[in-house]
Design a protein around this motif. Sequence first.
Motif, PDB file in Angstrom:
ATOM      1  N   GLY A  31       0.965  -1.119  -0.139  1.00  0.00           N
ATOM      2  CA  GLY A  31       0.140   0.063   0.040  1.00  0.00           C
ATOM      3  C   GLY A  31       0.910   1.314  -0.017  1.00  0.00           C
ATOM      4  O   GLY A  31       0.741   2.300  -0.871  1.00  0.00           O
ATOM      5  N   VAL A  32       1.848   1.178   0.619  1.00  0.00           N
ATOM      6  CA  VAL A  32       2.819   2.530   0.833  1.00  0.00           C
ATOM      7  C   VAL A  32       3.720   2.707  -0.372  1.00  0.00           C
ATOM      8  O   VAL A  32       3.745   3.607  -0.972  1.00  0.00           O
ATOM      9  CB  VAL A  32       3.763   2.264   2.124  1.00  0.00           C
ATOM     10  CG1 VAL A  32       4.872   3.112   2.041  1.00  0.00           C
ATOM     11  CG2 VAL A  32       3.231   2.043   3.243  1.00  0.00           C
ATOM     12  N   LEU A  37       2.350   2.082  -3.284  1.00  0.00           N
ATOM     13  CA  LEU A  37       1.203   2.456  -4.333  1.00  0.00           C
ATOM     14  C   LEU A  37       1.062   4.033  -4.028  1.00  0.00           C
ATOM     15  O   LEU A  37       1.407   4.777  -4.883  1.00  0.00           O
ATOM     16  CB  LEU A  37       0.077   1.708  -4.031  1.00  0.00           C
ATOM     17  CG  LEU A  37      -1.156   1.666  -5.117  1.00  0.00           C
ATOM     18  CD1 LEU A  37      -0.459   1.112  -6.409  1.00  0.00           C
ATOM     19  CD2 LEU A  37      -2.470   0.920  -4.642  1.00  0.00           C
ATOM     20  N   PHE A  38       1.060   4.180  -2.757  1.00  0.00           N
ATOM     21  CA  PHE A  38       1.036   5.646  -2.336  1.00  0.00           C
ATOM     22  C   PHE A  38       2.489   6.634  -2.888  1.00  0.00           C
ATOM     23  O   PHE A  38       2.266   7.678  -3.563  1.00  0.00           O
ATOM     24  CB  PHE A  38       1.119   5.873  -1.036  1.00  0.00           C
ATOM     25  CG  PHE A  38      -0.348   5.882  -0.262  1.00  0.00           C
ATOM     26  CD1 PHE A  38      -1.665   6.502  -0.935  1.00  0.00           C
ATOM     27  CD2 PHE A  38      -0.615   5.056   0.882  1.00  0.00           C
ATOM     28  CE1 PHE A  38      -2.728   6.179  -0.565  1.00  0.00           C
ATOM     29  CE2 PHE A  38      -1.895   4.979   1.399  1.00  0.00           C
ATOM     30  CZ  PHE A  38      -2.874   5.533   0.718  1.00  0.00           C
ATOM     31  N   LEU A  89      -3.035  13.702  -2.197  1.00  0.00           N
ATOM     32  CA  LEU A  89      -2.306  13.024  -3.446  1.00  0.00           C
ATOM     33  C   LEU A  89      -3.093  13.068  -4.538  1.00  0.00           C
ATOM     34  O   LEU A  89      -2.529  12.621  -5.647  1.00  0.00           O
ATOM     35  CB  LEU A  89      -1.898  11.838  -2.666  1.00  0.00           C
ATOM     36  CG  LEU A  89      -0.900  11.417  -1.649  1.00  0.00           C
ATOM     37  CD1 LEU A  89      -0.560   9.979  -1.426  1.00  0.00           C
ATOM     38  CD2 LEU A  89       0.315  12.092  -1.926  1.00  0.00           C
ATOM     39  N   LEU A 102      -5.542  11.324  -5.473  1.00  0.00           N
ATOM     40  CA  LEU A 102      -5.581  10.152  -6.119  1.00  0.00           C
ATOM     41  C   LEU A 102      -7.387   9.823  -6.079  1.00  0.00           C
ATOM     42  O   LEU A 102      -8.139  10.350  -5.591  1.00  0.00           O
ATOM     43  CB  LEU A 102      -5.081   9.089  -5.038  1.00  0.00           C
ATOM     44  CG  LEU A 102      -3.725   9.097  -4.737  1.00  0.00           C
ATOM     45  CD1 LEU A 102      -3.509   7.793  -3.615  1.00  0.00           C
ATOM     46  CD2 LEU A 102      -2.952   8.745  -6.062  1.00  0.00           C
ATOM     47  N   ALA A 127      -5.365   1.496  -1.368  1.00  0.00           N
ATOM     48  CA  ALA A 127      -3.885   1.469  -0.610  1.00  0.00           C
ATOM     49  C   ALA A 127      -3.980   1.507   0.880  1.00  0.00           C
ATOM     50  O   ALA A 127      -3.168   0.766   1.589  1.00  0.00           O
ATOM     51  CB  ALA A 127      -3.308   2.678  -1.061  1.00  0.00           C
ATOM     52  N   TRP A 128      -4.952   2.160   1.429  1.00  0.00           N
ATOM     53  CA  TRP A 128      -5.053   2.210   2.971  1.00  0.00           C
ATOM     54  C   TRP A 128      -5.479   1.019   3.521  1.00  0.00           C
ATOM     55  O   TRP A 128      -4.994   0.641   4.391  1.00  0.00           O
ATOM     56  CB  TRP A 128      -5.808   3.314   3.233  1.00  0.00           C
ATOM     57  CG  TRP A 128      -5.227   4.772   3.579  1.00  0.00           C
ATOM     58  CD1 TRP A 128      -5.733   5.875   2.901  1.00  0.00           C
ATOM     59  CD2 TRP A 128      -4.031   5.022   4.469  1.00  0.00           C
ATOM     60  NE1 TRP A 128      -4.851   7.040   3.454  1.00  0.00           N
ATOM     61  CE2 TRP A 128      -3.804   6.237   4.321  1.00  0.00           C
ATOM     62  CE3 TRP A 128      -3.533   4.347   5.462  1.00  0.00           C
ATOM     63  CZ2 TRP A 128      -2.997   7.071   5.117  1.00  0.00           C
ATOM     64  CZ3 TRP A 128      -2.322   4.990   6.100  1.00  0.00           C
ATOM     65  CH2 TRP A 128      -2.185   6.320   6.144  1.00  0.00           C
ATOM     66  N   PHE A 172      -4.581  -2.056   2.475  1.00  0.00           N
ATOM     67  CA  PHE A 172      -3.657  -2.764   2.404  1.00  0.00           C
ATOM     68  C   PHE A 172      -2.797  -2.448   3.792  1.00  0.00           C
ATOM     69  O   PHE A 172      -2.280  -3.368   4.599  1.00  0.00           O
ATOM     70  CB  PHE A 172      -2.506  -2.692   1.446  1.00  0.00           C
ATOM     71  CG  PHE A 172      -3.075  -2.964   0.097  1.00  0.00           C
ATOM     72  CD1 PHE A 172      -4.084  -3.960   0.145  1.00  0.00           C
ATOM     73  CD2 PHE A 172      -2.653  -2.630  -1.070  1.00  0.00           C
ATOM     74  CE1 PHE A 172      -4.498  -4.525  -1.187  1.00  0.00           C
ATOM     75  CE2 PHE A 172      -3.058  -3.155  -2.402  1.00  0.00           C
ATOM     76  CZ  PHE A 172      -4.122  -4.072  -2.327  1.00  0.00           C
ATOM     77  N   VAL A 173      -2.728  -1.323   3.963  1.00  0.00           N
ATOM     78  CA  VAL A 173      -1.974  -0.673   5.508  1.00  0.00           C
ATOM     79  C   VAL A 173      -2.725  -1.186   6.566  1.00  0.00           C
ATOM     80  O   VAL A 173      -2.264  -1.889   7.560  1.00  0.00           O
ATOM     81  CB  VAL A 173      -1.695   0.745   5.335  1.00  0.00           C
ATOM     82  CG1 VAL A 173      -0.863   1.123   6.558  1.00  0.00           C
ATOM     83  CG2 VAL A 173      -0.791   1.193   4.001  1.00  0.00           C
TER      84      VAL A 173
END
Lengths: 321, 315
Positions: free
Chosen positions: A303-304, A306-307, B119, B121, B129-130, B132-133
Amino acid sequence: MTEAAMHRRVASRVPRLRDAVQVGLPVAALAIMLAIIFWIRPAAFSFFGFTLLFRFAIPLVFASLSQMLVIMLGDIDLSNGSFVGLTTCVTALYLENAPAEATLIYVVMIVAYAAFGVLIYVQRLPSIIVTLGMSFIWLGASIILLPSPGGSAPDWLSEFMSWRPPCLPLPIWIAILAAGVGHFFITRSSYGAVLRGAGANARAVERAGWSLIGIRAATYAAAGLLALLAGLTLTGLTTSGDPNVAPAYTLLSVGAVILGGGSFTGGMVSPVGAVIGALTLSLAGSLLSFLQVPPTWQIGAQGVILFLVLAGRALTAERTQ
Amino acid sequence: MSLAHPRVVIAPWTYGFIVALAMWIATTVYSGLGSAGSTLSAALAFGAFSVTVGTGQMLVIASGPGNIDLSVPSVMALAAYVSMTIMHESNSMTAPGLLAALAVGAVAGALNFLAITALRLPPIIATLAWSFVFQSFTFNFGGEATLKPPEILSWFAVWRVGGVQAMPVAVMILTLVMMIVLRRSVFGRQLLAAGQSERAADLAGVEVGRVRLTAYMLCGTAAALTGFLLSGFTGGAALNMGDTYLMESIAVVVLGGTSVAGGQANPLGIWGAALFFNLMATMLNTFHFEAGVRFLLTGVLIILIVAIAPRARGS
């Protein structure tokens, strides 16, 4: 030079610069990741190393190009991953012993894909919900065919996937070919302009005498064909069929398209970018294990990544606009 | 409505209720009248969870085209793990546990919004993406183990007052409040205005960014609350507890009559769609279909319902 002419020249250069930046960023990200991997493990810098690193990128490249076509029309495809799963089941069950039946099923699957694409347009349905329904249909069909993972890939398919072509490893050849063909058709050819127009300004394309239903059916069929190629290559790699092999492809392929400079507004996609986006995303996993990131943090680190890559795009977009 | 249109117009959001009713009747006919009550109460109980998540998702979807929250399942699991760890199966810690869960949800929503604006997005990518985190956080919190809830939470999740389940009733009240908020409150009006036209809302003095931030934070909070309650209902926090709610939260919102284009929201319709989803699962189970056929029919029914339901004009 008159002021107007100068203005026009600058204006025409800005979008080109933006295009270059949008493809350039994932390329830079890919290069940095490869550099880190080769720095840690110099032995990976070889024909065999490249093959291993990018083997599983091949199906994702095709899945991302499939997703790209749908996003180009202004839709989104949430059924991509389960369609790939269904393809692996059909391939592992029938392709070796009953190639004619397998081909027939493939054709039916692609026609169904195209039909759903037309349904979305004709009834003006939200693609997000129709493709969600489709994903249940593909998953159901593959579980009916193959309740638990099994079957076997035809030998020629597995052999092709482990083939060592001259000059470059197979995954690199396939990525270059796929990106090249996509670039030629979608970005350069006059048909590509019409297809992108169907996503960006459907009315204008219709007024110019094109059949939007035809365009949609053809594009969705092409998307189905690419997803089919993803399933075939994936079966060649895993050598068996599994309904639940690729649910992650759905969102990874969306990520690859956006990473490669595509946008959801319709009409704005880049095949080269999507291919590089797919390579970047599948390399991210290898990079993290080379860096010895603990398994529990690997998905978060993805994820990071991707960011980080997309943040670069946001920063440069501000400069060029 | 007016004299010019005398025929009865069935609103799109009622389709969920109608189909749900048909499925309830079909199930009852198949397995006898005695099961009617338990079928409905199970559907209401599971539906309450879908509705809570869906209501949050609705606020995000209504806040403008393209807005969506894919981090819902990961927020559910993370909030459940954090609160179960804090409560440590002790009844007296339930209140701090609940507050911690809600805080996790609100922070997650704010982070989602921050990634979208800072960003630039697309929301679908930022929230993915978050998620995933958040999944990694959950992994490191509890690993593969299922964390058990305190007794009082398990008791509350199935609590009945005079034979009526308390939780679905509480969620119905939440739906009612949400209907009033969207119709009458300043936030509700601003949210729909921002969803219809960001520019027009901006020119009218609406702080679009702040309104969307609130929507994402409420969505995170709703997901966190669902995770908290669901772990009481199912006996603990599990890593994959939210997985089915990713697609379901979106499906109940859209089938419930909320437009994916934003600017219009229907909290009541979510109940119809959620009941439809849960009664359909019950019906297909009762008919002893195998798993593959169940999935296939689910897909066909989802597409059929969006295809036959008339859409609101302008969307």
